[in-house]
Design a protein around this motif. Structure first.
Motif, PDB file in Angstrom:
ATOM      1  N   VAL A  45       9.478  32.327 -26.813  1.00 56.60           N
ATOM      2  CA  VAL A  45       9.320  31.155 -25.954  1.00 56.60           C
ATOM      3  C   VAL A  45       9.235  29.920 -26.843  1.00 56.60           C
ATOM      4  CG1 VAL A  45       7.885  30.010 -24.233  1.00 56.60           C
ATOM      5  CG2 VAL A  45       8.143  32.498 -24.178  1.00 56.60           C
ATOM      6  N   LEU A  46      10.087  28.953 -26.543  1.00 61.62           N
ATOM      7  CA  LEU A  46      10.074  27.662 -27.235  1.00 61.62           C
ATOM      8  C   LEU A  46       9.592  26.610 -26.249  1.00 61.62           C
ATOM      9  CD1 LEU A  46      13.531  27.882 -29.067  1.00 61.62           C
ATOM     10  CD2 LEU A  46      11.300  28.562 -29.924  1.00 61.62           C
ATOM     11  N   ALA A  47       8.491  25.965 -26.570  1.00 57.47           N
ATOM     12  CA  ALA A  47       7.915  24.958 -25.683  1.00 57.47           C
ATOM     13  C   ALA A  47       7.531  23.738 -26.514  1.00 57.47           C
ATOM     14  CB  ALA A  47       6.698  25.532 -24.955  1.00 57.47           C
ATOM     15  N   GLY A  48       7.025  22.727 -25.818  1.00 54.69           N
ATOM     16  CA  GLY A  48       6.557  21.537 -26.502  1.00 54.69           C
ATOM     17  C   GLY A  48       7.456  20.326 -26.365  1.00 54.69           C
ATOM     18  N   LEU A  49       8.595  20.473 -25.649  1.00 57.27           N
ATOM     19  CA  LEU A  49       9.440  19.304 -25.401  1.00 57.27           C
ATOM     20  C   LEU A  49       8.834  18.521 -24.228  1.00 57.27           C
ATOM     21  CD1 LEU A  49      12.997  20.838 -25.802  1.00 57.27           C
ATOM     22  CD2 LEU A  49      11.811  19.330 -27.382  1.00 57.27           C
ATOM     23  N   ILE A  50       7.858  17.675 -24.557  1.00 58.43           N
ATOM     24  CA  ILE A  50       7.067  16.976 -23.542  1.00 58.43           C
ATOM     25  C   ILE A  50       7.417  15.494 -23.574  1.00 58.43           C
ATOM     26  CG2 ILE A  50       4.740  16.414 -22.779  1.00 58.43           C
ATOM     27  CD1 ILE A  50       3.792  18.971 -24.123  1.00 58.43           C
ATOM     28  N   SER A  51       7.581  14.953 -22.383  1.00 63.48           N
ATOM     29  CA  SER A  51       7.747  13.509 -22.211  1.00 63.48           C
ATOM     30  C   SER A  51       6.644  13.015 -21.279  1.00 63.48           C
ATOM     31  CB  SER A  51       9.131  13.195 -21.620  1.00 63.48           C
ATOM     32  OG  SER A  51       9.256  11.818 -21.345  1.00 63.48           O
ATOM     33  N   ALA A  96       0.874  -1.178   0.000  1.00 61.46           N
ATOM     34  CA  ALA A  96       0.000   0.000   0.000  1.00 61.46           C
ATOM     35  C   ALA A  96       0.913   1.231   0.000  1.00 61.46           C
ATOM     36  CB  ALA A  96      -0.918  -0.005   1.210  1.00 61.46           C
ATOM     37  N   ASN A  97       1.231   1.714  -1.214  1.00 63.08           N
ATOM     38  CA  ASN A  97       2.223   2.783  -1.352  1.00 63.08           C
ATOM     39  C   ASN A  97       1.775   3.749  -2.449  1.00 63.08           C
ATOM     40  OD1 ASN A  97       4.580   4.270  -1.091  1.00 63.08           O
ATOM     41  ND2 ASN A  97       5.658   3.042  -2.628  1.00 63.08           N
ATOM     42  N   GLN A  98       1.831   5.052  -2.147  1.00 66.01           N
ATOM     43  CA  GLN A  98       1.511   6.071  -3.131  1.00 66.01           C
ATOM     44  C   GLN A  98       2.529   7.201  -2.996  1.00 66.01           C
ATOM     45  OE1 GLN A  98      -2.498   7.550  -3.082  1.00 66.01           O
ATOM     46  NE2 GLN A  98      -2.099   9.146  -4.619  1.00 66.01           N
ATOM     47  N   VAL A  99       3.151   7.570  -4.147  1.00 63.61           N
ATOM     48  CA  VAL A  99       4.196   8.604  -4.173  1.00 63.61           C
ATOM     49  C   VAL A  99       3.799   9.650  -5.197  1.00 63.61           C
ATOM     50  CG1 VAL A  99       6.619   9.102  -4.619  1.00 63.61           C
ATOM     51  CG2 VAL A  99       5.981   6.947  -3.518  1.00 63.61           C
ATOM     52  N   ASP A 100       3.766  10.921  -4.769  1.00 68.74           N
ATOM     53  CA  ASP A 100       3.521  12.057  -5.656  1.00 68.74           C
ATOM     54  C   ASP A 100       4.748  12.962  -5.598  1.00 68.74           C
ATOM     55  OD1 ASP A 100       1.037  11.071  -6.181  1.00 68.74           O
ATOM     56  OD2 ASP A 100      -0.004  12.401  -4.772  1.00 68.74           O
ATOM     57  N   SER A 101       5.243  13.312  -6.783  1.00 63.46           N
ATOM     58  CA  SER A 101       6.455  14.132  -6.843  1.00 63.46           C
ATOM     59  C   SER A 101       6.265  15.224  -7.889  1.00 63.46           C
ATOM     60  CB  SER A 101       7.669  13.263  -7.191  1.00 63.46           C
ATOM     61  OG  SER A 101       8.817  14.054  -7.367  1.00 63.46           O
ATOM     62  N   ASP A 102       6.512  16.484  -7.481  1.00 63.45           N
ATOM     63  CA  ASP A 102       6.489  17.634  -8.386  1.00 63.45           C
ATOM     64  C   ASP A 102       7.821  18.374  -8.248  1.00 63.45           C
ATOM     65  OD1 ASP A 102       3.868  17.163  -9.230  1.00 63.45           O
ATOM     66  OD2 ASP A 102       3.025  18.274  -7.539  1.00 63.45           O
ATOM     67  N   SER A 103       8.449  18.631  -9.386  1.00 58.55           N
ATOM     68  CA  SER A 103       9.739  19.333  -9.340  1.00 58.55           C
ATOM     69  C   SER A 103       9.795  20.358 -10.465  1.00 58.55           C
ATOM     70  CB  SER A 103      10.901  18.334  -9.482  1.00 58.55           C
ATOM     71  OG  SER A 103      10.831  17.655 -10.726  1.00 58.55           O
ATOM     72  N   THR A 129       2.919   6.994 -13.400  1.00 60.60           N
ATOM     73  CA  THR A 129       2.677   8.040 -14.392  1.00 60.60           C
ATOM     74  C   THR A 129       3.725   9.133 -14.222  1.00 60.60           C
ATOM     75  OG1 THR A 129       0.297   7.609 -14.330  1.00 60.60           O
ATOM     76  CG2 THR A 129       1.004   9.694 -15.309  1.00 60.60           C
ATOM     77  N   SER A 130       4.361   9.503 -15.329  1.00 61.80           N
ATOM     78  CA  SER A 130       5.408  10.532 -15.289  1.00 61.80           C
ATOM     79  C   SER A 130       5.225  11.457 -16.487  1.00 61.80           C
ATOM     80  CB  SER A 130       6.799   9.882 -15.327  1.00 61.80           C
ATOM     81  OG  SER A 130       7.798  10.864 -15.364  1.00 61.80           O
ATOM     82  N   ARG A 131       5.295  12.775 -16.220  1.00 61.47           N
ATOM     83  CA  ARG A 131       5.148  13.767 -17.273  1.00 61.47           C
ATOM     84  C   ARG A 131       6.127  14.911 -16.998  1.00 61.47           C
ATOM     85  NH1 ARG A 131       1.310  15.743 -20.977  1.00 61.47           N
ATOM     86  NH2 ARG A 131       1.361  18.020 -21.216  1.00 61.47           N
TER      87      ARG A 131
END
Length: 639
Positions: free
Chosen positions: A500-506, A388-395, A536-538
């Motif tokens: 602004v250059l954006a859109g490099l999404i993983s 029973a493990n849940q990890v949330d990470s924002d950086s 899930t990673s974005r």
């Protein structure tokens, strides 16, 4: 006694050091540094005192020099020299302060010369104008980017262009309009008459053929232009030999060499390449006597004054500082990770083994297998695990470098780590390790190209990488799996414009389950009979870039970018259009001669035109011909 003195000095050191810092904070720099230096002398082995003294001395000197440069830029030379003198009192060997004082004195002298040139220009005299232009030329040769001199020269050039569109180089008397009509007349007779009209003295070389005759018919043209046309039509040239004396000689290679006045000029280049500029002068001006010194950036040239002045204008166009731009870059990486693992991990296998009977080393026989029962079988079952493990990470990773780079030069920025990769090499049974480093993180390469009109073209290469996992080979070699995202583009921005250059999404979504067959498929109870893992990673990378032009490219005005250069066979001579003057040999009189007015015979205050009837011939018209007046074809000279 010596040991006692050293001990007492060491005890006094902290107090002296403290007093020095307090004096510096109060703005008494010289006294404070003197106290710090005394503390160093009292305790020479104390590294803190020595470092503190050197750091504070360097920071104070730097601040005073910066303030002095700022005051000189504002024109306050007296206060700037006081600050430089204060720096020299602190550090007598400071080169920056000495050069600053010298530059200030030079700038002050230039300002005085520009002020004098402006006063001369406002007097509006021909000699005053020549004096003003000569003073500006000296200032701009010593400092090509002197703003006041450049502005005044531009104002004078604009006014001259308006007043004398198509005018020549000679003095005001030479610009007086005249009307001449000679038909098949001796050239010497024509010049004798012009000498009496203008007050100038014309001297002929002995090789000038007395039999040369000319026909000229001009109306309302300047005396200078008339002389130029006479010389050109008769294959003659002129050179100034005195304030009011001009020598006429044949336009031959040998005579040109005999009469041309040559000067030697050294040009000190600041920015341009000496070989490139030398090639330009040789190509455009056909100059031959040129020596270049690449070590010092000097071009030495020996030629006529007119050619030297043309070379000045060419060098001024090429010897310009390279543009520089400050790139304000912001790189933002936003990364979000969600991991949830919930369920029961049941054993996925059971191991059955026979229990030993009697001698455990004795091999089994068929008879032994016949006696197998539940008591003879060992069972090994794995453990069950509840997850029973849940990890949330924002950086958020932010890099905000500011890069100053010269035009068409590359700048590189690396924010990250250098990961070692160890390679094992075996040679004849001997193994050796070698370490190579791989750059991991944010790498940014930019190459600006500054254009006119405050625009910058930028070539950008952005790469963001990270270590995904470590890989160990069978031989023990260590390597890494590296994930990379990169983008490259070329864009053109105005000064201060942000792109602004954006859109490099993983975006990654991984789901895995470890469950019992059948029971793990139940809709509600599936997590009781299995363990489910959702990962899930974005991540997204945003690049913002803003160019700030620190030193741009200025489009030169037309009077600087265009000037007459003579003809194809007579480089530096007179060509049609504005700015025309005397011949290639530098025949324009010097400022002293240019200032002399032409003494026109009275009572002819202005130009007139007459009818086509023959007029009585002046005696000067037939001078030296041996013919009575009127023996030549009819001609008329009216002024």
């Amino acid at each position: 006694m010596t040991a006692l003195a050293l001990a007492l000095a060491a005890c006094a050191g902290p107090q002296t050091f403290k007093e020095g810092k307090a004096l510096i904070e109060q703005g008494q720099f010289e006294q404070g540094l003197a106290r710090l230096e005394e503390a160093v002398r009292q305790d020479p082995g104390n590294a803190e005192y020595r470092i503190g003294y050197l750091n504070r001395k360097a920071s104070i000197v730097h601040a005073l020099n910066g303030r002095a440069d700022q005051l000189r830029g504002q024109g306050n030379f007296a206060e700037a020299d006081k600050l430089s003198a204060q720096v020299l009192a602190i550090d007598p060997a400071n080169v920056v302060a000495r050069q600053g004082m010298q530059a200030g004195a030079l700038e002050q002298r230039h300002k005085e010369m520009v002020a004098g040139a402006e006063a001369s220009w406002r007097r509006a005299g021909e000699a005053d104008l020549a004096q003003a232009l000569e003073a500006l030329r000296v200032v701009l040769q010593e400092r090509p980017n002197q703003r006041d001199a450049l502005a005044l020269r531009s104002r004078i050039a604009d006014e001259l262009a308006k007043k004398n569109a198509g005018g020549g180089k000679l003095a005001a008397a030479y610009k007086k309009p005249v009307t001449l009509e000679f038909r098949d007349a001796p050239v010497r007779s024509v010049f004798d008459f012009l000498g009496k009209v203008s007050g100038l003295n014309f001297v002929f070389d002995r090789d000038v053929d007395p039999a040369i005759r000319t026909t000229i018919s001009v109306r309302n043209t300047s005396l200078e232009e008339a002389i130029r046309m006479l010389l050109s039509a008769s294959q003659l040239e002129q050179t100034v030999t005195g304030e009011r004396a001009i020598t006429i000689y044949p336009n031959t290679a040998q005579k040109v060499k005999d009469y041309q006045q040559l000067v030697v000029r050294s040009f000190y280049l600041t920015n341009a390449d000496a070989k490139t500029v030398s090639f330009s002068i040789k190509t455009l001006l056909k100059a031959k006597d040129i020596v270049t010194d690449d070590r010092l950036g000097i071009i030495m040239m020996r030629d006529t004054p007119d050619m030297i002045r043309m070379a000045e204008r060419i060098i001024a166009m090429q010897d310009m500082a390279d543009p520089e731009v400050m790139l304000e870059v912001e790189v933002l990486e936003v990364k979000r990770t969600r991991l949830m693992e919930l369920g029961v991990r049941w054993p996925d296998k059971a191991t059955l083994t026979l229990a030993s009977v009697g001698d455990s080393l004795k091999p089994l026989t068929l008879a032994d297998l016949g006696g197998i029962n539940r008591g003879r079988i060992n069972v090994a079952v794995g453990s069950a695990t509840i997850s029973a493990n849940q990890v949330d990470s924002d950086s958020n990773i932010l890099a905000n470098p500011r890069i100053r780079v010269r035009n068409k030069e590359k700048a590189k920025v690396l924010i990250g780590d250098r990961v070692p990769v160890i390679t094992v090499t075996t040679n004849n049974g001997v193994s050796s390790d070698s370490v190579n480093y791989v750059d991991v993180g944010l790498k940014l390469d930019v190459e600006p190209n500054v254009h006119l009109d405050d625009e910058v073209a930028i070539k950008i290469n952005l790469e963001v990488s990270n270590v995904v996992k470590e890989v160990i080979s069978k031989s023990g070699t260590q390597a890494y799996q590296i994930g990379t995202r990169s983008a490259g583009t070329v864009l053109r921005l105005r000064d201060g414009e942000t792109q602004v250059l954006a859109g490099l999404i993983s975006d990654e979504d991984r789901r895995s389950a470890d469950k019992l067959p059948g029971l793990g498929e139940l809709p509600v109870l599936k997590r009781l009979f299995g363990s489910h893992k959702d990962d899930t990673s974005r991540s997204e990378i945003v690049l913002s870039i803003t160019p700030r032009i620190l030193r741009g490219m200025r489009r030169p005005d037309l009077t600087t970018a265009q000037f007459d250069s003579g003809t194809e066979s007579n480089v530096g001579g007179v060509g049609p259009g504005p700015g025309g003057g005397a011949g290639a040999a530098g025949a324009a009189p010097p400022p002293a001669a240019q200032a002399q007015p032409v003494e026109a015979p009275p009572p002819a205050p202005s130009a007139m035109t007459g009818n086509d009837e023959p007029a009585p011939q002046p005696q000067s018209g037939d001078a030296g011909t041996g013919k009575p007046p009127g023996a030549d074809a009819p001609r008329k000279v009216i002024q």
